[in-house]
Write a protein that holds these residues in place. Sequence first.
Motif, PDB file in Angstrom:
ATOM      1  N   SER A 177       0.751  -1.244  -0.168  1.00  0.00           N
ATOM      2  CA  SER A 177      -0.085  -0.016   0.020  1.00  0.00           C
ATOM      3  C   SER A 177       0.857   1.376  -0.025  1.00  0.00           C
ATOM      4  O   SER A 177       1.870   1.266   0.853  1.00  0.00           O
ATOM      5  CB  SER A 177      -0.841   0.042   1.143  1.00  0.00           C
ATOM      6  OG  SER A 177      -1.622   1.285   1.338  1.00  0.00           O
ATOM      7  N   MET A 178       0.587   2.189  -0.971  1.00  0.00           N
ATOM      8  CA  MET A 178       1.283   3.465  -0.853  1.00  0.00           C
ATOM      9  C   MET A 178       0.309   4.517  -0.830  1.00  0.00           C
ATOM     10  O   MET A 178      -0.505   4.860  -1.856  1.00  0.00           O
ATOM     11  CB  MET A 178       2.196   3.491  -2.110  1.00  0.00           C
ATOM     12  CG  MET A 178       3.172   2.593  -2.111  1.00  0.00           C
ATOM     13  SD  MET A 178       4.613   3.165  -0.937  1.00  0.00           S
ATOM     14  CE  MET A 178       5.678   1.366  -1.008  1.00  0.00           C
ATOM     15  N   ILE A 179       0.187   5.389   0.031  1.00  0.00           N
ATOM     16  CA  ILE A 179      -0.675   6.610   0.144  1.00  0.00           C
ATOM     17  C   ILE A 179      -0.063   7.706   0.285  1.00  0.00           C
ATOM     18  O   ILE A 179       0.891   8.093   0.902  1.00  0.00           O
ATOM     19  CB  ILE A 179      -1.718   6.298   1.741  1.00  0.00           C
ATOM     20  CG1 ILE A 179      -2.439   5.058   1.454  1.00  0.00           C
ATOM     21  CG2 ILE A 179      -2.555   7.523   1.623  1.00  0.00           C
ATOM     22  CD1 ILE A 179      -3.142   4.671   2.652  1.00  0.00           C
ATOM     23  N   THR A 180      -0.378   8.663  -0.573  1.00  0.00           N
ATOM     24  CA  THR A 180       0.343   9.893  -0.814  1.00  0.00           C
ATOM     25  C   THR A 180      -0.066  10.923   0.225  1.00  0.00           C
ATOM     26  O   THR A 180      -0.878  10.802   0.946  1.00  0.00           O
ATOM     27  CB  THR A 180       0.098  10.602  -2.152  1.00  0.00           C
ATOM     28  OG1 THR A 180      -1.479  11.045  -2.212  1.00  0.00           O
ATOM     29  CG2 THR A 180       0.531   9.735  -3.453  1.00  0.00           C
ATOM     30  N   ASN A 237       2.436   3.844   4.116  1.00  0.00           N
ATOM     31  CA  ASN A 237       1.819   2.591   3.861  1.00  0.00           C
ATOM     32  C   ASN A 237       0.313   2.434   4.339  1.00  0.00           C
ATOM     33  O   ASN A 237      -0.315   1.744   3.673  1.00  0.00           O
ATOM     34  CB  ASN A 237       2.630   1.476   4.615  1.00  0.00           C
ATOM     35  CG  ASN A 237       3.908   1.220   3.932  1.00  0.00           C
ATOM     36  OD1 ASN A 237       5.066   1.546   4.459  1.00  0.00           O
ATOM     37  ND2 ASN A 237       4.021   0.970   2.579  1.00  0.00           N
ATOM     38  N   ALA A 238       0.148   3.026   5.350  1.00  0.00           N
ATOM     39  CA  ALA A 238      -1.262   2.947   5.796  1.00  0.00           C
ATOM     40  C   ALA A 238      -1.514   4.311   6.733  1.00  0.00           C
ATOM     41  O   ALA A 238      -0.845   5.047   7.098  1.00  0.00           O
ATOM     42  CB  ALA A 238      -1.453   1.785   6.702  1.00  0.00           C
ATOM     43  N   LEU A 286       1.435   5.823   8.859  1.00  0.00           N
ATOM     44  CA  LEU A 286       2.111   4.732   9.435  1.00  0.00           C
ATOM     45  C   LEU A 286       2.980   4.231   8.200  1.00  0.00           C
ATOM     46  O   LEU A 286       2.533   3.985   7.140  1.00  0.00           O
ATOM     47  CB  LEU A 286       1.490   3.447   9.968  1.00  0.00           C
ATOM     48  CG  LEU A 286       2.087   2.120  10.072  1.00  0.00           C
ATOM     49  CD1 LEU A 286       3.085   2.548  11.426  1.00  0.00           C
ATOM     50  CD2 LEU A 286       1.121   1.144  10.446  1.00  0.00           C
ATOM     51  N   VAL A 287       4.313   4.267   8.190  1.00  0.00           N
ATOM     52  CA  VAL A 287       5.223   3.486   7.491  1.00  0.00           C
ATOM     53  C   VAL A 287       5.998   2.429   8.024  1.00  0.00           C
ATOM     54  O   VAL A 287       6.460   2.371   8.950  1.00  0.00           O
ATOM     55  CB  VAL A 287       6.424   4.421   7.067  1.00  0.00           C
ATOM     56  CG1 VAL A 287       7.230   3.645   6.079  1.00  0.00           C
ATOM     57  CG2 VAL A 287       5.992   5.548   6.239  1.00  0.00           C
ATOM     58  N   GLN A 288       5.643   1.246   7.247  1.00  0.00           N
ATOM     59  CA  GLN A 288       6.194  -0.152   7.717  1.00  0.00           C
ATOM     60  C   GLN A 288       7.378  -0.859   6.886  1.00  0.00           C
ATOM     61  O   GLN A 288       7.120  -0.753   5.669  1.00  0.00           O
ATOM     62  CB  GLN A 288       4.980  -1.251   7.887  1.00  0.00           C
ATOM     63  CG  GLN A 288       5.292  -2.594   8.592  1.00  0.00           C
ATOM     64  CD  GLN A 288       5.545  -3.690   7.473  1.00  0.00           C
ATOM     65  OE1 GLN A 288       5.073  -3.471   6.261  1.00  0.00           O
ATOM     66  NE2 GLN A 288       6.361  -4.699   7.877  1.00  0.00           N
ATOM     67  N   LYS A 289       8.443  -1.128   7.463  1.00  0.00           N
ATOM     68  CA  LYS A 289       9.572  -1.803   6.825  1.00  0.00           C
ATOM     69  C   LYS A 289      10.046  -2.976   7.704  1.00  0.00           C
ATOM     70  O   LYS A 289      10.547  -2.549   8.733  1.00  0.00           O
ATOM     71  CB  LYS A 289      10.546  -0.771   6.647  1.00  0.00           C
ATOM     72  CG  LYS A 289      12.058  -1.382   6.088  1.00  0.00           C
ATOM     73  CD  LYS A 289      11.653  -1.548   4.532  1.00  0.00           C
ATOM     74  CE  LYS A 289      13.161  -1.864   3.891  1.00  0.00           C
ATOM     75  NZ  LYS A 289      13.693  -2.945   4.455  1.00  0.00           N
ATOM     76  N   PRO A 290      10.072  -4.003   7.174  1.00  0.00           N
ATOM     77  CA  PRO A 290      10.759  -5.095   7.713  1.00  0.00           C
ATOM     78  C   PRO A 290      12.271  -4.988   7.660  1.00  0.00           C
ATOM     79  O   PRO A 290      12.748  -4.510   6.646  1.00  0.00           O
ATOM     80  CB  PRO A 290      10.409  -6.412   6.892  1.00  0.00           C
ATOM     81  CG  PRO A 290      10.085  -5.855   5.621  1.00  0.00           C
ATOM     82  CD  PRO A 290       9.414  -4.578   5.752  1.00  0.00           C
ATOM     83  N   GLY A 291      13.001  -5.424   8.470  1.00  0.00           N
ATOM     84  CA  GLY A 291      14.495  -5.368   8.498  1.00  0.00           C
ATOM     85  C   GLY A 291      15.166  -6.332   9.534  1.00  0.00           C
ATOM     86  O   GLY A 291      14.607  -7.200  10.240  1.00  0.00           O
ATOM     87  N   ASP A 318      15.453   6.073   4.571  1.00  0.00           N
ATOM     88  CA  ASP A 318      16.893   5.734   4.610  1.00  0.00           C
ATOM     89  C   ASP A 318      17.068   4.307   4.609  1.00  0.00           C
ATOM     90  O   ASP A 318      17.929   3.538   4.013  1.00  0.00           O
ATOM     91  CB  ASP A 318      17.575   6.495   5.695  1.00  0.00           C
ATOM     92  CG  ASP A 318      17.821   7.884   5.420  1.00  0.00           C
ATOM     93  OD1 ASP A 318      17.589   8.318   4.067  1.00  0.00           O
ATOM     94  OD2 ASP A 318      18.217   8.678   6.397  1.00  0.00           O
ATOM     95  N   LEU A 319      16.190   3.482   5.164  1.00  0.00           N
ATOM     96  CA  LEU A 319      16.303   2.144   5.430  1.00  0.00           C
ATOM     97  C   LEU A 319      15.607   1.317   4.376  1.00  0.00           C
ATOM     98  O   LEU A 319      15.381   0.251   4.333  1.00  0.00           O
ATOM     99  CB  LEU A 319      15.403   1.566   6.695  1.00  0.00           C
ATOM    100  CG  LEU A 319      16.262   2.158   8.044  1.00  0.00           C
ATOM    101  CD1 LEU A 319      15.245   1.717   9.044  1.00  0.00           C
ATOM    102  CD2 LEU A 319      17.528   1.526   8.208  1.00  0.00           C
ATOM    103  N   GLY A 320      15.012   2.058   3.317  1.00  0.00           N
ATOM    104  CA  GLY A 320      14.526   1.476   2.034  1.00  0.00           C
ATOM    105  C   GLY A 320      12.945   1.429   2.240  1.00  0.00           C
ATOM    106  O   GLY A 320      12.403   0.565   1.498  1.00  0.00           O
ATOM    107  N   GLY A 321      12.508   2.193   3.354  1.00  0.00           N
ATOM    108  CA  GLY A 321      10.747   2.035   3.393  1.00  0.00           C
ATOM    109  C   GLY A 321      10.236   2.858   2.251  1.00  0.00           C
ATOM    110  O   GLY A 321      10.713   3.232   1.399  1.00  0.00           O
ATOM    111  N   ALA A 322       8.916   3.141   2.515  1.00  0.00           N
ATOM    112  CA  ALA A 322       8.045   4.177   1.650  1.00  0.00           C
ATOM    113  C   ALA A 322       8.868   5.141   1.253  1.00  0.00           C
ATOM    114  O   ALA A 322       9.021   6.010   2.223  1.00  0.00           O
ATOM    115  CB  ALA A 322       6.616   4.317   2.184  1.00  0.00           C
TER     116      ALA A 322
END
Length: 355
Positions: free
Chosen positions: A69-72, A200-201, A87-92, A186-190
Amino acid sequence: MMFLALNEIRHSKLRYSLVIGVMFLIAYLVFFLTGLSYGLAQEFQMSIDKWQADNVILTSVSNDNLNMSMITQKEFDAIKASDKAGLVQKPGILVKGNDQDDKVNVTFFGIDKEQFIAPNIIEGKMFSEKNEAVADESVKKQYNIKLGDTVSVAGTDEKVKIVGFTDKASYSASPVLYVSYATTTDLGGAPTKNNEQIYNAVVTRGTVKDLPKGLEKLTIATFINKLPGYNAQVLTFSFMIGFLVVIAAVVIGIFVYVLTMQKINIFGVMKAQGISSAYIARSVIAQTFFLAVVGVVVGLLATLGSALLLPQAVPFQVNTMFFVGISVLMVVIAILGAVFSVRTIVKIDPLKAIG
């Protein structure tokens, strides 16, 4: 009635101890699996429950998948809700020190620390700068990552410093690290687009109005059920527990039936003395009730004792409502299993039984 049931148990201690033992083992297994199932389910959703929100808004094309999901920022601003948070979610993967083999799977939540989904702090402070993080306390208990430690993020050149700890913050069975939006980028998230944040949400409380086209609203319960692997895991454990409860009933019913058949002569003598079939049947049911209660209670106590000895990594949690409900269900079904023996008692002919 109860006197007859208990007196017979005292007379044949070994025989009835075996019945209690079988009931105890089945109850212990059912309670233990219930604790594991509930604990694992909580590991998937604790951070979501922590929001105390009503809805999660995702893009329609994401197939209810948070990562897709990508919400502007424009869409975020257009959402009218009593309260909302991006909310931005990024697994790491965290790497401790220089040891590339010492890694921890985590989930990064990029948030605005002023919005309502910001976590409570139980140790340290809230992040205030880029690359600072508030982590779930499990990373300290299980992986020995302490307050003030700086850890690398695998696959990037970035490092994050643990400045605070929160509790009950896990997502899809991995610890959550709360960071700023800039850190997740910076970690590669949205990514940002035209210097505007991409989410993301959007998590909301209260009534949602003016939902932009291309977005959909999910209730928190629906969103949790859509988490990858969550529903399959819950259904698997539920069926296992259900079958074990049924097996417990069948086993107790068979034991009681066999014991009843062994005592046909005794019951025949009792009926010849004027004792009614109803009284004998009630005694058998009371006896089954006593055996089932003792077996279930001992199994429950053993489960609670085992929970105190389990390592932190085992996702075992006690839910009082579940345990009480299962206890009552096992006792009731065991009694229903014993009812099948009543028909045999009613049909006993005193003359034939005496011989």
